[in-house]
Scaffold this motif. Structure first.
Motif, mmCIF file in Angstrom:
data_model
loop_
_atom_site.group_PDB
_atom_site.id
_atom_site.type_symbol
_atom_site.label_atom_id
_atom_site.label_comp_id
_atom_site.label_asym_id
_atom_site.label_seq_id
_atom_site.Cartn_x
_atom_site.Cartn_y
_atom_site.Cartn_z
ATOM 1 N N ILE A 4 0.825 -1.203 0.000
ATOM 2 C CA ILE A 4 0.000 0.000 0.000
ATOM 3 C C ILE A 4 0.862 1.258 0.000
ATOM 4 C CG2 ILE A 4 -1.607 1.374 1.396
ATOM 5 C CD1 ILE A 4 -2.889 -1.271 2.260
ATOM 6 N N VAL A 5 1.947 1.256 0.764
ATOM 7 C CA VAL A 5 2.668 2.505 1.000
ATOM 8 C C VAL A 5 3.890 2.701 0.117
ATOM 9 C CG1 VAL A 5 1.906 2.515 3.411
ATOM 10 C CG2 VAL A 5 4.133 1.544 2.833
ATOM 11 N N ALA A 6 4.342 1.669 -0.594
ATOM 12 C CA ALA A 6 5.608 1.827 -1.309
ATOM 13 C C ALA A 6 5.598 1.063 -2.625
ATOM 14 C CB ALA A 6 6.768 1.343 -0.430
ATOM 15 N N PRO A 7 6.474 1.426 -3.564
ATOM 16 C CA PRO A 7 6.608 0.683 -4.820
ATOM 17 C C PRO A 7 7.127 -0.734 -4.579
ATOM 18 C CG PRO A 7 7.600 2.869 -4.988
ATOM 19 C CD PRO A 7 7.293 2.650 -3.543
ATOM 20 N N ALA A 8 7.107 -1.519 -5.628
ATOM 21 C CA ALA A 8 7.469 -2.935 -5.519
ATOM 22 C C ALA A 8 8.908 -3.136 -5.072
ATOM 23 C CB ALA A 8 7.238 -3.634 -6.857
ATOM 24 N N GLY A 9 9.782 -2.165 -5.313
ATOM 25 C CA GLY A 9 11.177 -2.310 -4.931
ATOM 26 C C GLY A 9 11.402 -2.456 -3.441
ATOM 27 N N TYR A 10 10.400 -2.097 -2.637
ATOM 28 C CA TYR A 10 10.537 -2.185 -1.189
ATOM 29 C C TYR A 10 10.042 -3.516 -0.625
ATOM 30 C CZ TYR A 10 11.394 2.882 -1.074
ATOM 31 O OH TYR A 10 11.920 4.130 -1.248
ATOM 32 N N LEU A 11 9.425 -4.362 -1.437
ATOM 33 C CA LEU A 11 8.845 -5.610 -0.935
ATOM 34 C C LEU A 11 9.890 -6.571 -0.386
ATOM 35 C CD1 LEU A 11 5.943 -6.606 -3.350
ATOM 36 C CD2 LEU A 11 5.840 -6.373 -0.867
ATOM 37 N N SER A 12 11.116 -6.467 -0.830
ATOM 38 C CA SER A 12 12.151 -7.350 -0.311
ATOM 39 C C SER A 12 12.409 -7.119 1.172
ATOM 40 C CB SER A 12 13.456 -7.146 -1.092
ATOM 41 O OG SER A 12 13.922 -5.814 -0.960
#
Length: 482
Positions: free
Chosen positions: A317-325
């Motif tokens: 919800i809060v960040a782009p996909a690059g932060y999912l790691s």
């Protein structure tokens, strides 16, 4: 304070605090993470860390001292003069800090943050740290007088100002990180103006020794605690700067920011609980502490379990996909924040018995553990090592705090703490299960909510106060007897 009043005040304080932190730290995170590159967001994390460090250095623990000693001066009919003395001393300290920054700020900044420029961020950090103190003093004064509605109004105004200013700075004027920092500074003005308004005619360039010296004597151990607290919480960021990229620091910083929701929830409850305990008679204080602490443990577990199980959804919800790691890092930091929040109970007991040095020793222990674990875990394991180091330091600190509070007050909560911590650890392992990714989002959400509800109900049945058990029985159509 009755439990119903405590819950109402805690809810209002919580809503107000969550508005400010929610706007600047959660609700606007999508704006920050999309308007700023991941490297720039990493720079934001570093500058924010330095703001905290400067803030702790210039405060001398005075906010904690005011929170405990204010009632003595209010009883004497001179609260405005007391607050004025504290403010005047703080302004002197801020002026001295500005002189040090002008003379040796650049090398000091490079020592702490070699990867970010000192100009203009050094002066942003000093200015925001100064406003943090004045705004904190204004909000604290309002809270100590139990003016809940005014406190909520201040927080709502600050949240609205930060929202508008951040949007204009990032999306309209495209000012980047300097613009975002300026928006934060503007957000501290409402509470600062309320402080000046409430001092009124007592505002004068005068420091009364009878006001300042006892406050410094009480507050300096807390200043040590704050520095130790900074090391405890931010040593990982300081160390990570030398081992990972700014993009990785952005991931770690985002996880830290999201984990703050647990800390804010616990502090909101404390803002209602601590004045009730500190202002009670010696006969009534232990019972108020016991009842409110048991309720707090249950409520904070509910908030933490929801955040842990829905951690992946929160990141999306809060960040782009690059932060999912950073999902494992966020889960570990959420558990760490929960463990730390449990120290509110023991800290309240220690402060009631006027044991600030014991609280300081607790923070120093946590800081030492953070340094030792950070140096051991961060070089080989990077971000996850930093998160585990934070968790280990929190566990040691909270355990020590409760042991000392038990020795002083005679009240023990070790059974409750072990129960809720074990339950949350199980939920953390469940949240990391890879099978959630192949499940429909609605089904996964329903299962997670059912798990939270079942565990929460089981814990409530074990140790929730009798009056709440009676209320549950009445709702079910029973006799109302526990």
């Amino acid at each position: 304070m009755r439990i119903r009043q405590l819950l109402r005040a805690s809810a209002l304080y919580g809503i107000a605090d969550m508005l400010v932190l929610g706007v600047s730290g959660f609700l606007l995170l999508p704006l920050y993470t999309h308007a700023l590159s991941q490297a720039d967001f990493g720079g934001y994390v570093i500058v924010k860390t330095n703001i905290e460090l400067i803030g702790y250095l210039i405060q001398f623990g005075l906010l904690s001292a005011v929170g405990r000693l204010y009632f003595d001066h209010r009883g004497g009919g001179e609260p405005g003069r007391y607050i004025n003395s504290i403010l005047m001393f703080a302004l002197l300290v801020i002026a001295a800090a500005a002189g040090i920054a002008a003379a040796a700020g650049d090398p000091l900044w490079r020592l702490v943050s070699p990867g970010t420029p000192s100009r203009p961020y050094l002066w942003y950090a000093l200015g925001i740290a100064a406003l943090t103190f004045t705004a904190g003093l204004g909000s604290l004064w309002v809270r100590l007088d139990n003016r809940v509605n005014l406190f909520v109004g201040i927080q709502i105004t600050a949240a609205a100002i930060v929202t508008v200013a951040a949007f204009v700075a990032l999306e309209v004027l495209h000012l980047g990180l300097p613009g975002l920092l300026a928006a934060f500074a503007i957000g501290y003005l409402p509470a600062t103006l309320v402080l000046l308004w409430r001092i009124g005619g007592d505002l004068a360039p005068r420091i009364r020794r009878a006001d300042l010296l006892p406050s410094l004597h009480y507050g300096l151990p807390f200043a040590v605690s704050y520095i130790a607290f900074f090391i405890l919480n931010r040593f990982s960021v300081l160390t990570l700067q030398r081992h990972v990229t700014l993009e990785d620091i952005a991931i770690f910083g985002l996880a830290q920011q999201l984990a703050l929701v647990i800390t804010v929830a616990s502090q909101s409850f404390g803002k209602a609980m601590q004045p009730a305990v500190f202002g009670a008679t010696p006969e009534a204080a232990p019972e108020i502490l016991r009842r409110s602490s048991r309720l707090f443990i249950l409520l904070i577990f509910g908030a933490a379990s929801g955040a842990v199980l829905f951690a992946s959804e929160i990141i999306r919800i809060v960040a782009p996909a690059g932060y999912l790691s950073g999902l494992p890092v966020l889960i570990v930091l959420l558990v760490a924040a929960f463990v730390y929040s449990l120290s509110l109970v023991s800290n309240t007991a220690l402060e009631y018995h006027r044991r600030p040095r014991t609280s300081a020793a607790m923070s120093v222990l946590g800081a030492v553990m953070s340094v030792v674990l950070g140096l051991a875990l961060i070089p080989p394991y990077g971000l996850l090592g930093g998160a585990v180091a934070t968790l280990g330091a929190y566990v040691a600190m909270t355990l020590f705090s409760h042991i000392m509070a038990w020795r002083i007050s005679g009240q023990s909560y070790f059974g409750e703490l072990a129960m809720v911590t074990a339950a949350l650890a199980g939920m953390a392992l469940l949240a990391a299960w890879p099978g959630w990714g192949g499940m429909h989002v609605v089904l996964a959400g329903a299962i997670k909510l059912a798990i939270i509800g079942a565990v929460f109900a089981a814990l409530a049945a074990v140790y929730v106060p009798n009056r709440f058990r009676q209320a549950i029985a009445r709702v079910r159509g029973g006799t109302g007897k526990a």
